[in-house]
Design a protein around this motif. Sequence first.
Motif, PDB file in Angstrom:
ATOM      1  N   ARG A   1       0.809  -1.152   0.036  1.00  7.24           N
ATOM      2  CA  ARG A   1      -0.067   0.134  -0.020  1.00  7.24           C
ATOM      3  C   ARG A   1       0.843   1.174   0.137  1.00  7.24           C
ATOM      4  NH1 ARG A   1      -4.376  -0.293   4.576  1.00  7.24           N
ATOM      5  NH2 ARG A   1      -5.090   1.572   3.284  1.00  7.24           N
ATOM      6  N   THR A   2       1.898   1.139   0.561  1.00  9.23           N
ATOM      7  CA  THR A   2       3.071   2.395   0.768  1.00  9.23           C
ATOM      8  C   THR A   2       3.649   2.528  -0.431  1.00  9.23           C
ATOM      9  OG1 THR A   2       3.452   1.944   3.112  1.00  9.23           O
ATOM     10  CG2 THR A   2       5.014   3.461   1.873  1.00  9.23           C
TER      11      THR A   2
ATOM     12  N   ASP B   1       2.142   1.817  -3.246  1.00  4.51           N
ATOM     13  CA  ASP B   1       1.069   2.258  -4.369  1.00  4.51           C
ATOM     14  C   ASP B   1       1.116   3.735  -3.920  1.00  4.51           C
ATOM     15  OD1 ASP B   1       0.374  -0.100  -5.677  1.00  4.51           O
ATOM     16  OD2 ASP B   1      -1.162  -0.655  -4.164  1.00  4.51           O
ATOM     17  N   LYS B   2       1.152   4.279  -2.735  1.00  5.22           N
ATOM     18  CA  LYS B   2       0.862   5.540  -2.495  1.00  5.22           C
ATOM     19  C   LYS B   2       2.171   6.595  -3.002  1.00  5.22           C
ATOM     20  CE  LYS B   2      -0.033   8.610   1.596  1.00  5.22           C
ATOM     21  NZ  LYS B   2      -0.119   8.513   3.030  1.00  5.22           N
ATOM     22  N   ASN B   3       3.366   6.080  -2.618  1.00  6.43           N
ATOM     23  CA  ASN B   3       4.496   6.878  -2.730  1.00  6.43           C
ATOM     24  C   ASN B   3       5.188   6.663  -3.851  1.00  6.43           C
ATOM     25  OD1 ASN B   3       3.962   8.024  -0.122  1.00  6.43           O
ATOM     26  ND2 ASN B   3       5.233   6.614   1.037  1.00  6.43           N
TER      27      ASN B   3
END
Length: 53
Positions: free
Chosen positions: A32-33, A35-37
Amino acid sequence: KRRFLPNLQNRKFWVESENRWVSMRITNAALRTIDKNGIDAVLAGMRADGQKI
């Protein structure tokens, strides 16, 4: 007793800046990190911490 283990996944990411695939064994939260950053920011942070990639 119950053990709580991390949700580890084997994933390969294409890193455009290095023009290569990077294989990582990461948790679902790390996915998820990324995907975000973005994978480049995550790899830069890992290198700053002294981890081998």
